[in-house]
Design a protein around this motif. Structure first.
Motif, PDB file in Angstrom:
ATOM      1  N   CYS A 126       8.957  -4.854   1.243  1.00  0.00           N
ATOM      2  CA  CYS A 126       8.134  -5.627   2.024  1.00  0.00           C
ATOM      3  C   CYS A 126       6.752  -5.874   1.496  1.00  0.00           C
ATOM      4  O   CYS A 126       6.130  -4.574   1.113  1.00  0.00           O
ATOM      5  CB  CYS A 126       8.300  -4.678   3.569  1.00  0.00           C
ATOM      6  N   ILE A 127       6.342  -7.152   1.228  1.00  0.00           N
ATOM      7  CA  ILE A 127       5.215  -7.288   0.535  1.00  0.00           C
ATOM      8  C   ILE A 127       4.142  -8.144   1.317  1.00  0.00           C
ATOM      9  O   ILE A 127       3.111  -8.121   0.890  1.00  0.00           O
ATOM     10  CB  ILE A 127       5.169  -8.003  -0.657  1.00  0.00           C
ATOM     11  N   GLY A 128       4.603  -8.310   2.691  1.00  0.00           N
ATOM     12  CA  GLY A 128       3.717  -9.131   3.553  1.00  0.00           C
ATOM     13  C   GLY A 128       2.506  -8.083   4.394  1.00  0.00           C
ATOM     14  O   GLY A 128       2.985  -6.791   4.521  1.00  0.00           O
ATOM     15  N   PRO A 129       1.605  -8.487   5.104  1.00  0.00           N
ATOM     16  CA  PRO A 129       0.767  -7.577   5.866  1.00  0.00           C
ATOM     17  C   PRO A 129       1.599  -7.037   7.061  1.00  0.00           C
ATOM     18  O   PRO A 129       2.627  -7.807   7.729  1.00  0.00           O
ATOM     19  CB  PRO A 129       0.012  -8.543   6.516  1.00  0.00           C
ATOM     20  N   LEU A 130       1.572  -5.830   7.177  1.00  0.00           N
ATOM     21  CA  LEU A 130       2.200  -4.961   8.201  1.00  0.00           C
ATOM     22  C   LEU A 130       1.650  -4.556   9.676  1.00  0.00           C
ATOM     23  O   LEU A 130       0.590  -3.901   9.220  1.00  0.00           O
ATOM     24  CB  LEU A 130       2.954  -3.759   7.584  1.00  0.00           C
ATOM     25  N   GLN A 131       2.033  -5.046  10.686  1.00  0.00           N
ATOM     26  CA  GLN A 131       1.414  -4.497  11.677  1.00  0.00           C
ATOM     27  C   GLN A 131       2.180  -3.280  12.571  1.00  0.00           C
ATOM     28  O   GLN A 131       3.383  -3.161  12.085  1.00  0.00           O
ATOM     29  CB  GLN A 131       1.366  -5.705  12.915  1.00  0.00           C
ATOM     30  N   SER A 132       1.589  -2.794  13.325  1.00  0.00           N
ATOM     31  CA  SER A 132       2.076  -1.598  13.985  1.00  0.00           C
ATOM     32  C   SER A 132       3.412  -1.677  14.528  1.00  0.00           C
ATOM     33  O   SER A 132       4.210  -0.679  14.493  1.00  0.00           O
ATOM     34  CB  SER A 132       1.127  -1.056  14.888  1.00  0.00           C
ATOM     35  N   ARG A 172       2.942   6.035  10.623  1.00  0.00           N
ATOM     36  CA  ARG A 172       4.323   5.462  11.492  1.00  0.00           C
ATOM     37  C   ARG A 172       5.434   5.392  10.555  1.00  0.00           C
ATOM     38  O   ARG A 172       6.533   5.527  10.998  1.00  0.00           O
ATOM     39  CB  ARG A 172       3.803   3.970  12.095  1.00  0.00           C
ATOM     40  N   LEU A 173       5.295   4.797   9.243  1.00  0.00           N
ATOM     41  CA  LEU A 173       6.340   4.661   8.428  1.00  0.00           C
ATOM     42  C   LEU A 173       6.926   5.869   8.314  1.00  0.00           C
ATOM     43  O   LEU A 173       8.258   6.181   7.999  1.00  0.00           O
ATOM     44  CB  LEU A 173       5.815   3.942   7.210  1.00  0.00           C
ATOM     45  N   SER A 174       6.111   6.837   8.057  1.00  0.00           N
ATOM     46  CA  SER A 174       6.515   8.181   7.816  1.00  0.00           C
ATOM     47  C   SER A 174       7.423   8.895   8.926  1.00  0.00           C
ATOM     48  O   SER A 174       8.427   9.464   8.744  1.00  0.00           O
ATOM     49  CB  SER A 174       5.440   9.246   7.252  1.00  0.00           C
ATOM     50  N   ALA A 175       6.895   8.867  10.113  1.00  0.00           N
ATOM     51  CA  ALA A 175       7.588   9.176  11.142  1.00  0.00           C
ATOM     52  C   ALA A 175       8.784   8.466  11.470  1.00  0.00           C
ATOM     53  O   ALA A 175       9.850   9.109  12.028  1.00  0.00           O
ATOM     54  CB  ALA A 175       6.602   9.223  12.475  1.00  0.00           C
ATOM     55  N   GLN A 176       8.828   7.191  11.101  1.00  0.00           N
ATOM     56  CA  GLN A 176      10.199   6.391  11.655  1.00  0.00           C
ATOM     57  C   GLN A 176      11.161   6.244  10.539  1.00  0.00           C
ATOM     58  O   GLN A 176      12.131   5.689  10.794  1.00  0.00           O
ATOM     59  CB  GLN A 176       9.535   5.167  12.043  1.00  0.00           C
ATOM     60  N   ARG A 177      10.972   6.873   9.199  1.00  0.00           N
ATOM     61  CA  ARG A 177      11.701   6.732   8.177  1.00  0.00           C
ATOM     62  C   ARG A 177      12.923   7.716   8.478  1.00  0.00           C
ATOM     63  O   ARG A 177      12.861   8.897   8.514  1.00  0.00           O
ATOM     64  CB  ARG A 177      11.200   7.375   6.986  1.00  0.00           C
ATOM     65  N   PRO A 178      14.201   7.034   8.418  1.00  0.00           N
ATOM     66  CA  PRO A 178      15.538   8.216   9.028  1.00  0.00           C
ATOM     67  C   PRO A 178      15.592   9.002   8.072  1.00  0.00           C
ATOM     68  O   PRO A 178      15.398   9.001   6.682  1.00  0.00           O
ATOM     69  CB  PRO A 178      16.485   7.157   8.745  1.00  0.00           C
ATOM     70  N   ASP A 179      16.066  10.282   8.277  1.00  0.00           N
ATOM     71  CA  ASP A 179      16.164  11.516   7.611  1.00  0.00           C
ATOM     72  C   ASP A 179      17.147  11.275   6.418  1.00  0.00           C
ATOM     73  O   ASP A 179      17.220  11.709   5.425  1.00  0.00           O
ATOM     74  CB  ASP A 179      16.432  12.659   8.530  1.00  0.00           C
ATOM     75  N   GLY A 180      18.137  10.530   6.917  1.00  0.00           N
ATOM     76  CA  GLY A 180      19.079  10.319   6.017  1.00  0.00           C
ATOM     77  C   GLY A 180      19.098   9.210   4.805  1.00  0.00           C
ATOM     78  O   GLY A 180      19.953   9.131   3.861  1.00  0.00           O
TER      79      GLY A 180
END
Length: 228
Positions: A80-86, A110-118
């Motif tokens: 993902c290389i474009g601007p990222l909104q919440s 948010r990315l850290s919290a939402q990254r799946p554990d698997g």
């Protein structure tokens, strides 16, 4: 070979030549094919020609493409290389391998919290607004060290380096000077103890200058897929 395959070959040759001119090993520079606005078949053609890493700017378009190419998922690396909104962090955390455009701690959290554990850690670059463009994304250089340290401490992420999109500059030396500012920031972060290895710099028009300045990943769309 397809037209995309031919153009990939030409871009790879440019990278090899630029590395030779800069006294660098071409194996140090990865090619990221920017496939935004081109359909799944264009990605298939590039994959058939040996390309594995693809960059996308628009989250919804990318998700549709990733789904359409699901049988190749283990062979493709999505950036993902474009601007990222919440409100777009969850699908990015769930579907992508890399994000280049993080410029705020909130987005990284948010990315850290939402990254799946698997899944493996999400690979991250911080976007730097190196020339102060008022309408551009990117953290200011003065704020970069604190952001980098905070992001590096988050779970399920791995901070890899920096990305920048400087304003277009006329001529090789002017382009290289802008990129060199990002390289200096990168070197300082490494000197401060952060284990970084990626400089995402350079596109179709200025990849030679970016490589001369130390880029380890060039993001090329037009020269591979054609004009949008």
């Amino acid at each position: 070979m397809t037209t995309i395959g031919d153009q990939l070959q030409q871009v790879r040759a440019r990278i090899v030549k630029a590395c030779a001119s800069a006294g660098r090993d071409a194996a140090q520079v990865q090619l990221l094919a920017v496939s935004k606005t081109f359909g799944p078949e264009a990605v298939r053609d590039a994959h058939a020609a040996g390309q594995r890493a693809f960059g996308e700017n628009y989250v919804q378009e990318a998700l549709e493409k990733i789904a359409a190419l699901q049988e190749l998922r283990s062979q493709l690396e999505w950036h993902c290389i474009g601007p990222l909104q919440s409100n777009k962090t969850r699908p990015v955390a769930e579907a992508f391998d890399w994000v280049h455009s993080v410029d705020r701690l909130k987005i990284a959290e948010r990315l850290s919290a939402q990254r799946p554990d698997g899944l493996p850690p999400l690979q991250l670059c911080l976007q730097v607004n190196v020339d102060g463009g008022a309408n551009k994304s990117g953290v200011a250089p003065a704020e970069l060290p604190a952001l980098a340290r905070a992001v590096a401490a988050l779970p399920r992420l791995r901070l890899r380096g920096l990305m920048a999109i400087p304003e277009p500059a006329e001529g090789f030396e002017a382009q290289r000077a802008l990129f060199a500012q990002v390289t200096a920031l990168f070197d300082q972060l490494r000197a401060d103890g952060l284990a970084l290895d990626t400089l995402s710099l350079g596109m179709s028009a200025d990849l030679e200058a970016a490589i001369a300045a130390g880029s380890t990943m060039v993001r090329v769309g037009t020269a591979i897929f054609g004009r949008r």
